[in-house]
Design a protein around this motif. Structure first.
Motif, PDB file in Angstrom:
ATOM      1  N   ASP A 199       0.908  -1.330   0.031  1.00  0.00           N
ATOM      2  CA  ASP A 199      -0.052  -0.151  -0.055  1.00  0.00           C
ATOM      3  C   ASP A 199       0.798   1.204   0.030  1.00  0.00           C
ATOM      4  N   VAL A 200       1.870   1.264   0.854  1.00  0.00           N
ATOM      5  CA  VAL A 200       2.691   2.435   1.024  1.00  0.00           C
ATOM      6  C   VAL A 200       3.383   2.515  -0.517  1.00  0.00           C
ATOM      7  N   ALA A 201       4.053   1.478  -0.773  1.00  0.00           N
ATOM      8  CA  ALA A 201       4.735   1.553  -2.301  1.00  0.00           C
ATOM      9  C   ALA A 201       3.817   2.076  -3.415  1.00  0.00           C
ATOM     10  N   GLY A 202       2.487   1.641  -3.271  1.00  0.00           N
ATOM     11  CA  GLY A 202       1.666   1.942  -4.371  1.00  0.00           C
ATOM     12  C   GLY A 202       1.276   3.602  -4.203  1.00  0.00           C
ATOM     13  N   ALA A 203       0.904   3.941  -3.100  1.00  0.00           N
ATOM     14  CA  ALA A 203       0.556   5.370  -2.806  1.00  0.00           C
ATOM     15  C   ALA A 203       1.654   6.317  -3.304  1.00  0.00           C
ATOM     16  N   ALA A 204       2.916   5.948  -2.969  1.00  0.00           N
ATOM     17  CA  ALA A 204       4.007   6.694  -3.303  1.00  0.00           C
ATOM     18  C   ALA A 204       4.419   6.628  -4.649  1.00  0.00           C
ATOM     19  N   ILE A 205       4.329   5.511  -5.247  1.00  0.00           N
ATOM     20  CA  ILE A 205       4.574   5.500  -6.680  1.00  0.00           C
ATOM     21  C   ILE A 205       3.492   6.417  -7.534  1.00  0.00           C
ATOM     22  N   PHE A 206       2.351   6.205  -7.112  1.00  0.00           N
ATOM     23  CA  PHE A 206       1.246   7.058  -7.723  1.00  0.00           C
ATOM     24  C   PHE A 206       1.533   8.416  -7.461  1.00  0.00           C
ATOM     25  N   SER A 207       1.726   8.829  -6.202  1.00  0.00           N
ATOM     26  CA  SER A 207       1.594  10.220  -6.007  1.00  0.00           C
ATOM     27  C   SER A 207       2.774  11.009  -6.432  1.00  0.00           C
ATOM     28  N   PHE A 208       3.804  10.253  -6.215  1.00  0.00           N
ATOM     29  CA  PHE A 208       5.287  10.972  -6.589  1.00  0.00           C
ATOM     30  C   PHE A 208       5.611  10.978  -8.128  1.00  0.00           C
ATOM     31  N   ALA A 209       5.073   9.758  -8.939  1.00  0.00           N
ATOM     32  CA  ALA A 209       5.461   9.554 -10.248  1.00  0.00           C
ATOM     33  C   ALA A 209       4.378   9.458 -11.314  1.00  0.00           C
ATOM     34  N   LEU A 210       3.557   8.498 -10.995  1.00  0.00           N
ATOM     35  CA  LEU A 210       2.470   8.161 -12.049  1.00  0.00           C
ATOM     36  C   LEU A 210       1.476   9.432 -12.360  1.00  0.00           C
ATOM     37  N   VAL A 211       1.126   9.895 -11.444  1.00  0.00           N
ATOM     38  CA  VAL A 211       0.133  10.760 -11.732  1.00  0.00           C
ATOM     39  C   VAL A 211       0.564  11.847 -12.437  1.00  0.00           C
ATOM     40  N   HIS A 212       2.005  12.157 -12.566  1.00  0.00           N
ATOM     41  CA  HIS A 212       2.384  13.364 -13.351  1.00  0.00           C
ATOM     42  C   HIS A 212       2.496  13.195 -14.693  1.00  0.00           C
ATOM     43  N   TRP A 213       2.729  11.851 -15.006  1.00  0.00           N
ATOM     44  CA  TRP A 213       2.946  11.481 -16.309  1.00  0.00           C
ATOM     45  C   TRP A 213       2.094  10.638 -17.202  1.00  0.00           C
ATOM     46  N   LEU A 214       1.294   9.913 -16.440  1.00  0.00           N
ATOM     47  CA  LEU A 214       0.265   8.833 -17.142  1.00  0.00           C
ATOM     48  C   LEU A 214      -0.934   9.138 -17.159  1.00  0.00           C
ATOM     49  N   THR A 215      -1.682   8.655 -18.014  1.00  0.00           N
ATOM     50  CA  THR A 215      -3.353   8.769 -18.086  1.00  0.00           C
ATOM     51  C   THR A 215      -3.681   7.458 -17.156  1.00  0.00           C
ATOM     52  N   PRO A 216      -4.962   7.566 -16.691  1.00  0.00           N
ATOM     53  CA  PRO A 216      -5.689   6.650 -15.642  1.00  0.00           C
ATOM     54  C   PRO A 216      -5.238   5.340 -16.243  1.00  0.00           C
ATOM     55  N   PHE A 217      -5.541   4.820 -17.653  1.00  0.00           N
ATOM     56  CA  PHE A 217      -5.511   3.496 -18.134  1.00  0.00           C
ATOM     57  C   PHE A 217      -3.871   3.067 -18.051  1.00  0.00           C
ATOM     58  N   GLN A 218      -3.142   3.966 -18.515  1.00  0.00           N
ATOM     59  CA  GLN A 218      -1.687   4.012 -18.415  1.00  0.00           C
ATOM     60  C   GLN A 218      -1.230   3.325 -16.990  1.00  0.00           C
ATOM     61  N   VAL A 219      -1.903   4.143 -16.119  1.00  0.00           N
ATOM     62  CA  VAL A 219      -1.379   4.109 -14.476  1.00  0.00           C
ATOM     63  C   VAL A 219      -1.717   2.318 -14.303  1.00  0.00           C
ATOM     64  N   LEU A 220      -2.974   2.311 -14.795  1.00  0.00           N
ATOM     65  CA  LEU A 220      -3.391   0.729 -14.332  1.00  0.00           C
ATOM     66  C   LEU A 220      -2.639  -0.238 -14.816  1.00  0.00           C
ATOM     67  N   LEU A 221      -2.071   0.000 -15.989  1.00  0.00           N
ATOM     68  CA  LEU A 221      -1.075  -1.017 -16.790  1.00  0.00           C
ATOM     69  C   LEU A 221       0.090  -1.038 -15.963  1.00  0.00           C
ATOM     70  N   VAL A 222       0.789   0.137 -15.788  1.00  0.00           N
ATOM     71  CA  VAL A 222       2.126   0.293 -15.048  1.00  0.00           C
ATOM     72  C   VAL A 222       2.139  -0.447 -13.650  1.00  0.00           C
ATOM     73  N   VAL A 223       0.845  -0.203 -12.739  1.00  0.00           N
ATOM     74  CA  VAL A 223       0.928  -0.674 -11.152  1.00  0.00           C
ATOM     75  C   VAL A 223       0.648  -2.145 -11.270  1.00  0.00           C
ATOM     76  N   HIS A 224       0.030  -2.508 -12.553  1.00  0.00           N
ATOM     77  CA  HIS A 224      -0.489  -4.178 -12.369  1.00  0.00           C
ATOM     78  C   HIS A 224       0.736  -5.023 -12.911  1.00  0.00           C
ATOM     79  N   LEU A 225       2.021  -4.497 -13.378  1.00  0.00           N
ATOM     80  CA  LEU A 225       3.048  -5.229 -14.065  1.00  0.00           C
ATOM     81  C   LEU A 225       3.817  -5.893 -12.846  1.00  0.00           C
ATOM     82  N   PRO A 226       3.994  -5.387 -11.731  1.00  0.00           N
ATOM     83  CA  PRO A 226       4.568  -6.205 -10.659  1.00  0.00           C
ATOM     84  C   PRO A 226       3.802  -7.310 -10.382  1.00  0.00           C
ATOM     85  N   LEU A 227       2.431  -7.051 -10.181  1.00  0.00           N
ATOM     86  CA  LEU A 227       1.409  -8.322  -9.880  1.00  0.00           C
ATOM     87  C   LEU A 227       1.602  -9.198 -10.656  1.00  0.00           C
ATOM     88  N   LEU A 228       1.566  -8.969 -12.073  1.00  0.00           N
ATOM     89  CA  LEU A 228       1.654 -10.119 -13.075  1.00  0.00           C
ATOM     90  C   LEU A 228       2.986 -10.805 -13.139  1.00  0.00           C
TER      91      LEU A 228
END
Lengths: 395, 699
Positions: free
Chosen positions: B158-187
Motif C-alpha cells: 500500500d505504501v509503495a503504491g501510494a508513493a509511486i502513484f503520488s510521486f511519479a505516475l500521476v504526473h506523467w500517465l493517464t488513468p489506463f496507463q497507470v493501471l497498466l504500470v501498477v499491475h505489471l509487478p502483480l503479473l
C-alpha cells in the motif's frame, strides 16, 4: 486441494449473470430500464397535507369530488387524484376533508418589478414594466429550472410576502407598472390567486401576463384567457420524449394550450430553450416550425433562448451562439415571421424587423429601445400590421 | 524470526497492495471527473471500498471452506481477475453514468451512493477477499505462517503504491496507463508464484494483459461523449480537463463540469466592471482564476499590471491557447495557489477579483473564509476593492442561500467597512473600506468605458429594489465562515441534498442500525481494532482537510499525507508483532497514546493555526499510523491468531475505517469543525482504552 469443477464454474457464472440481470432491473430506480427515455414526472405526496387550513388557503376552482372523500384536480393534465390528506404533484394543492384547496392564495414568495422584455415579451407594450409575482409550486420537474427554490418546494416552505389580490394590484399601481405578470414558478399552480388578481387588475386598467409552461386543462385555460392580455408560453421541445425526460410533462397538452390561446385571441409569444444534446438539431426545429405554422400561423413571435448550465442540468455547456443564429434563420426560412434570440446581448436577433419590408422597426439594446417605428400597431414604412399589443392599442 | 518460504505469496500480496492503492486513487479521480465530486463523494468511495473490502475479507473465511480451497493457481486466477476488474471498473464509471442517469445532469446523494456501490463492488470485494485468501494459501504450505506477515506485506505494498502513484505516475500517465504500470509487478509476481501456472490461470493472465493494453491504447475513446468535438484532453495534477468545441464555441470541462466557456460577455462584464468601476484608477490588479472574455474587459481600464493566479498551470495554459483569455499588456500568469502567493508577496493591489467556482469543496472554500479575506485585505492598496462571487440569485432567496450569503457577508464585514451584495449572473460581494456605489452604468460612463451587456441590461436586471432586497437578506446573527470551522461546507452539503430533494436520514438510520448490529457481535480486541481503524482514517481525513485549509489542495502533498498514514502502519505492525510483554497493557498504552496525540494535535491547531508547519502534519500522520499499526498484531494475537480471528480482525479494522471516513467527512468536520472532530476521535480512543483494559487474553 480442491479445485473448481466445471459444473461449479457454470453455476457460479449463471449466478453472477442472474445477479447482474436483477441488478439491471433495479436500475429503474435511477433511470428507465426499458430503453425508453426516463420519465421524471412528479408524483402526488400522500398524507403530506397540513392538518388544517391557513389564511392563504382557498377552495380550488377546478376539481371534482370522487367517492370516499377523494378529489380529482382538474386544473392541469396531471389530474391528481387525491385522497384526504394528500398533496398534489405541484405541491400547492391539498385535499382536506374532501375539498381541494390551494395553499398559495395571497401567499406570494417573490415580487419584483421587471421590464416586460424580460418575460420575454417583445410584442407587448415595449419598455413598460410588469409587476411580477410568484407563489411556490410547479406541475413540472424541469431539470434546468432556474427558480427551483420556489418551484420545487411547498408553499409552507418559502418566505411569505402576504400579498392578497387587492394588495398585488395596489402594489403594481404604486410602482408604476402597466401590467401584472404571473411568473417565475408555474402560475397555473396558483390559479385561483392569479385569476382573482387578474380580474381586479383588469378592472383597474392593468394588463395581465401569464408566463407559463402551458400545462393546463382547457376549461380553466379558457376562463383564464378572458382575463389575459399577453402570455409567454414555453415550448420546451417538439418531442414528447424530451418533455418526459427533462421536464416531467407531456407535449400534447402544451400544444393544445397554444391552440386555445390562439383561438381565444390572446397575444402570446413562444420561448424555446435550446438545450445542447436535447433537440439542438435542424430537423427538430423544422418540425416545431411546421407545427406552429400549421396550427397557429406565422405571426406569433418565437424566442430561441440560450441554455446555461443550471440546477440539475449543470454538466452541459451553454448553447453555442452560432446554433441559435442558425435556428433563427431556419425558423424564418420556414415562415415564422418574428424570431428572436434570448440571452445573446447585442445581436440583431434581438430587434424586430417588418416581415414585409424588412426594415428595422424596434431596435432593442437590452431593455432600452432607441428605435421604434411602429404606429398604431403597423409598420411606419409599409403600414403592414405587426402582431402584438402596442402602445396605441393598449393605452 | 527467519522468513519461512511461502512460495512467493508475500510477493503477490505486496504487488496486490501496490496495485490496489493505485487503483483506488485512479478510481477516486474517475468518480471526481464523473460526479464533480466534493468530499462527500470521496468519503463514499472510501466508505464502500472499506465496507466491500471488509465483506470480502469475511467472505474469505466462509467461502473458501466449501468452494475455494487454498491454492496458488486460484490465487493467480483471482489476481488476474482483479486486474480485469480494475479496467472494467474504470470503464464502468465512465460509461454507465449516461446509461443510468439523464445525460448532462448532476446526481444526488442516493443515486451517487448506489452508483459508487454498484461500480466498486466487484473489485473492492475481490481485493478484500484476496488478502485473507493469500494467508490461507501461505498457511496451506506452512501451517504456522504468521498472519501479521501478510498484514505487513499488504501495508508495504500500500505504501509503495501510494508513493509511486503520488510521486511519479500521476504526473506523467493517464488513468489506463497507470493501471497498466501498477499491475505489471502483480503479473510478474504471479509468474514467480510457485505452482501457480495452469491453463486457467494462464488464460486469465492473457486476458488481464489484453484488458490493460486495450485500456491504455484506447484511452481517449473510452472517455464519455460530449456535445461537440473534443479538441483537447489532459489529466492535470488537479483533475481531468477536456476542451470541447461546438459550432464555434469553446468550453473547458473540468472534471465533467463546464468551468470556462467562450461567448458569455455578460458574466465577464459583471465580474469585472462591478468591482473595478468603484476604483478611481485601478493600476495593479490580482485575478484569482478567471472566466472567458474577462481579460478584454479588464484591458478597458488600461492597468499597468495584471497578475493572474491560477492553481492549475494547465488550465491557465488552455484558456490562453483556446482564446478564452486574451493576453493583455502587463499580464503575468502565476501558477500558484492564491493563498500561498498572497502570503509571500508584498505587492499591494488596487483590486483583487476572485473568480472561483462555488465554495462546495474544501479546496475552494479556503478562498471564502475569514483567513483569506484577511489576507486579501492586507494586500489591498488604500481605496482598493476586493470582490468574490457565488451562484446568482434569480428571483427568490431561499433559507439555505440566505444562510450562505449572510455567513459570507458577515465574514467579509469583519475586515471591510463596506460590503455590498450585487445580484446578477453571479451574486457578487464587493468589499472595500470606502463607500460602494451601485449605479454601475453611471460609473462606467464617467470612466468612458463601453459594455455590451451592462449598458443594456443593468437597469432591468439589477434594480435598486433587487439590490436592496439582497442586502436586506443578510442576517447578522449568522456566524462567519472560518478555516477550521467551515460553515459553508455544511451549507453546501445541506444545499446539495435540497437541490435533489433528498434527506440523508434513511442512509444514516440504516448505517446506524448496521453499525450497532455489528458492534454487538464483535469481541473486545475487535472493538479496539475497530476504533483503531476509525481513528486512523479519521485522523487522516482531519489532516488532509487541515492541510487543504492551511496550504491548499496540493495534490502532490496530499499524496504524501496518504503515504505517511500508510507508512507508519508497517513499522508499527512490525513492532507490535515482535512485542513479547503484556499485550493487553500494550493495547491500552496504544489507545492512550493515540488519545494524547489527537489532543496534542488539537492544541497545536488552537495555538498555531495558520502557522502550523507542514512537518507537524507529517509527523502526526506517522505517529498515529504507527500506533494503529502497532495495535493490529497485538489485538490479533490476543484473539488467538487463528484464520478466523485474522479475518474478523481485518474486517473490524476495515469496518472501523468505513465508519470513520463517513463520520469525520460528512458529520464531524462540516458540522463541528476540524478541532472538535479531532477531539471526538480522541474521545473514541479514550473509550477504547477502557475496553482494552477489560480484555481477557486468549492463551
Amino acid at each position: 486441494m480442491r479445485r473448481l469443477s466445471r459444473r461449479q464454474f457454470i453455476l457460479a457464472t449463471a449466478a453472477s449473470l442472474c445477479s447482474t440481470a436483477t441488478g439491471h432491473a433495479r436500475w429503474s430506480f435511477f433511470g428507465s430500464a426499458d430503453g425508453l427515455p426516463s420519465d421524471i414526472q412528479g408524483t402526488i405526496f400522500q398524507n403530506d397535507a397540513p392538518a388544517s387550513l391557513w389564511k392563504w388557503s382557498k377552495a380550488a376552482y377546478h376539481f371534482s369530488r370522487l367517492g370516499q372523500g377523494a378529489v380529482l384536480c382538474t386544473l392541469c393534465p396531471n389530474h391528481c387524484r387525491l385522497s384526504p390528506g394528500d398533496r398534489s404533484v405541484c405541491r400547492s394543492r391539498v385535499n382536506l376533508d374532501g375539498t381541494l384547496y390551494s395553499l398559495a392564495y395571497g401567499n406570494a414568495c417573490s415580487a419584483n418589478v421587471d421590464p416586460v422584455e424580460k418575460k420575454p415579451l417583445f410584442h407587448f407594450l415595449p419598455t413598460t414594466r410588469a409587476f411580477s409575482i410568484a407563489a411556490a409550486g410547479c406541475n413540472f420537474r424541469c431539470l434546468n429550472c432556474q427558480n427551483w427554490e420556489i418551484s420545487q418546494v411547498r408553499p409552507e416552505d418559502v418566505h411569505h410576502l402576504d400579498l392578497f389580490p387587492e394588495a398585488v394590484v395596489k402594489a403594481a399601481v404604486r410602482s408604476g407598472c402597466q401590467s401584472i405578470a404571473y411568473t417565475y414558478s408555474e402560475p397555473t399552480t396558483f390559479y385561483e390567486y392569479m385569476i382573482d388578481t387578474a380580474r381586479i387588475a383588469r378592472s383597474r386598467g392593468l394588463h395581465n401576463i401569464w408566463v407559463s409552461n402551458g400545462y393546463i386543462n382547457q376549461k380553466p385555460l379558457i376562463a383564464l384567457c378572458r382575463e389575459l392580455d399577453g402570455a409567454n408560453v414555453n415550448l420546451k421541445s417538439i418531442s414528447d420524449d424530451v418533455y418526459r425526460q427533462l421536464n416531467g410533462g407531456r407535449l400534447k397538452p402544451v400544444l393544445d394550450t397554444f391552440v386555445t390561446l390562439h383561438r381565444q385571441g390572446v397575444h402570446f409569444e413562444m420561448t424555446h430553450l435550446v438545450v445542447p444534446g436535447y433537440g439542438d438539431n435542424d430537423e427538430m426545429v423544422q418540425r416545431m416550425c411546421g407545427w406552429i405554422l400549421e396550427h397557429l400561423g406565422p405571426n406569433y413571435p418565437l424566442h430561441f433562448l440560450r441554455f446555461f448550465p443550471r440546477y440539475q442540468l449543470d454538466r452541459l455547456a451553454p448553447t453555442p451562439v452560432a446554433t441559435l443564429i442558425r435556428f433563427r434563420e431556419l425558423a424564418m426560412a420556414e415562415g415564422i415571421r418574428y424570431v428572436y434570440l434570448g440571452n445573446v446581448p447585442g445581436h440583431a436577433g434581438n430587434h424586430t424587423f417588418c416581415h414585409r419590408c424588412k426594415r428595422l422597426l424596434v431596435e432593442r439594446q437590452g431593455y432600452h429601445i432607441p428605435t421604434f417605428h411602429i404606429t398604431k400597431g403597423s409598420c411606419q414604412f409599409c403600414h403592414t400590421p405587426i402582431p402584438g399589443v402596442w402602445p396605441a392599442d393598449g393605452a | 524470526m527467519k522468513r519461512p518460504d511461502d512460495g512467493g505469496v508475500r510477493r503477490v500480496v505486496v504487488a496486490t497492495g501496490i496495485a490496489s492503492v493505485a487503483v483506488q486513487l485512479v478510481c477516486v479521480r474517475e468518480y471526481l471527473a464523473q460526479f464533480h465530486g466534493n468530499e462527500i463523494v470521496i468519503a463514499l468511495i472510501f466508505f464502500f471500498w472499506l465496507v466491500f473490502g471488509g465483506i470480502g475479507t469475511v467472505a474469505a473465511k466462509g467461502f473458501r471452506t466449501w468452494v475455494l480451497q487454498p491454492s496458488p493457481t486460484i490465487l493467480a486466477f483471482l489476481s488476474c481477475l482483479l486486474v480485469i476488474f480494475s479496467v472494467c471498473q474504470v470503464v464502468a464509471v465512465r460509461w454507465l453514468r449516461d446509461l443510468v442517469f439523464i445525460h448532462g445532469t448532476s446526481v444526488g446523494f442516493y443515486p451517487t451512493l448506489g452508483y459508487v456501490a454498484v461500480t466498486l463492488f466487484p473489485y473492492a470485494l475481490l481485493v478484500g477477499f484476496v488478502l485473507p485468501y493469500s494467508l490461507s494459501v501461505a498457511r496451506y504450505r506452512l501451517a504456522r505462517y504468521p498472519g501479521n506477515w501478510i498484514y505487513m506485506a499488504d501495508n508495504a505494498g500500500d505504501v509503495a503504491g501510494a508513493a509511486i502513484f503520488s510521486f511519479a505516475l500521476v504526473h506523467w500517465l493517464t488513468p489506463f496507463q497507470v493501471l497498466l504500470v501498477v499491475h505489471l509487478p502483480l503479473l510478474a509476481s504471479l509468474l514467480l508464484l510457485e505452482s501457480a501456472i495452469s491453463r486457467r490461470s494462464a488464460a486469465a493472465g492473457v486476458l488481464a494483459v489484453a484488458a490493460l493494453v486495450t485500456g491504455a491504447v484506447f484511452e481517449d475513446r473510452l472517455l464519455p461523449t460530449r456535445e461537440g468535438r473534443r479538441i483537447h484532453y489532459a489529466e492535470s495534477r488537479y483533475g481531468r480537463i477536456e476542451v470541447i468545441e461546438s459550432a464555434g464555441a469553446v468550453s473547458i470541462f473540468s472534471d465533467g463540469v463546464p468551468s470556462h466557456f467562450s461567448q458569455d460577455p455578460a458574466l465577464a462584464e459583471e465580474i469585472v466592471h462591478i468591482p473595478l468601476s468603484q476604483v478611481d484608477r485601478p493600476r495593479r490588479l490580482l485575478l484569482v482564476s478567471a472566466v472567458g472574455g474577462m481579460m478584454a474587459e479588464v484591458a478597458k481600464y488600461h492597468p499597468d499590471r495584471v497578475d493572474y493566479v491560477e492553481l492549475d498551470p494547465l488550465a491557465a495554459q488552455l484558456q490562453l491557447r483556446f482564446d478564452l483569455l486574451t493576453p493583455i499588456r502587463g499580464l503575468t500568469v502565476i501558477a500558484q495557489d492564491a493563498r500561498a502567493y498572497l502570503s509571500h508577496t508584498s505587492t499591494r493591489y488596487d483590486a483583487i477579483l476572485v473568480n472561483l467556482p462555488e465554495p462546495e469543496t474544501y479546496q475552494i472554500n479556503r478562498f471564502y473564509t475569514a483567513g483569506f479575506f484577511e489576507l486579501a485585505k492586507n494586500h489591498l492598496a488604500p481605496g482598493g476593492v476586493f470582490s468574490f462571487g457565488i451562484e446568482g440569485v434569480a428571483n427568490y432567496i431561499s433559507e439555505i442561500r440566505q444562510q450562505k450569503l449572510s455567513s459570507l457577508a458577515n465574514t467579509a464585514r469583519s475586515y471591510f467597512s463596506h460590503v455590498m451584495l450585487m445580484p446578477g449572473q453571479r451574486l457578487l460581494f464587493v468589499c472595500r473600506d470606502r463607500p460602494i456605489q451601485t449605479d454601475i452604468p453611471v460609473l462606467l460612463e464617467q470612466k468612458g468605458i463601453d459594455t455590451r451587456h451592462i449598458r443594456r441590461y443593468f437597469a432591468g436586471d439589477l434594480t435598486g429594489h433587487r439590490i436592496r432586497q439582497l442586502n436586506d437578506a443578510v442576517d447578522p446573527r449568522v456566524g462567519g465562515n472560518l478555516d477550521l470551522s467551515p460553515r459553508l461546507m455544511r451549507l453546501a452539503f445541506v444545499g446539495w441534498l435540497a437541490r435533489h430533494g433528498e434527506s440523508p436520514r434513511w442512509f444514516a438510520l440504516a448505517l446506524s442500525v448496521a453499525a450497532v448490529a455489528y458492534l454487538t457481535r464483535i469481541t473486545r480486541p475487535q472493538w479496539v481494532l475497530l476504533t483503531t481503524g476509525c481513528v486512523n482514517i479519521g485522523a487522516e481525513m482531519v489532516t488532509i482537510f487541515t492541510f487543504q485549509t492551511l496550504y491548499g489542495y496540493v495534490y502532490l502533498q496530499i499524496g504524501v499525507l496518504v503515504t505517511v498514514f500508510l507508512a507508519g502502519l508497517l513499522p508499527g505492525a512490525w513492532a507490535g508483532g515482535r512485542f513479547v510483554g503484556n499485550r493487553r497493557r500494550a493495547l491500552m498504552t496504544g489507545d492512550l497514546l493515540l488519545c494524547l496525540l489527537l489532543v496534542l494535535f488539537a492544541l497545536i491547531l488552537v495555538v498555531a493555526r495558520q502557522g502550523m508547519p507542514g512537518m507537524v502534519l507529517y509527523g502526526f500522520g506517522l505517529a498515529v499510523s504507527f500506533c494503529c499499526g502497532f495495535q493490529f498484531p497485538l489485538a490479533l494475537m490476543v484473539s488467538g491468531d487463528s484464520a478466523t480471528a485474522a479475518a474478523q480482525s481485518f474486517s473490524a479494522d476495515l469496518v472501523g475505517a468505513a465508519i470513520g471516513v463517513l463520520l469525520v467527512s460528512l458529520v464531524l468536520i462540516p458540522f463541528f469543525g476540524i478541532l472538535w472532530a479531532t477531539l471526538f476521535l480522541a474521545g473514541i480512543k479514550f473509550i477504547s482504552f477502557f475496553v482494552a483494559g477489560a480484555i481477557h487474553e486468549t492463551p
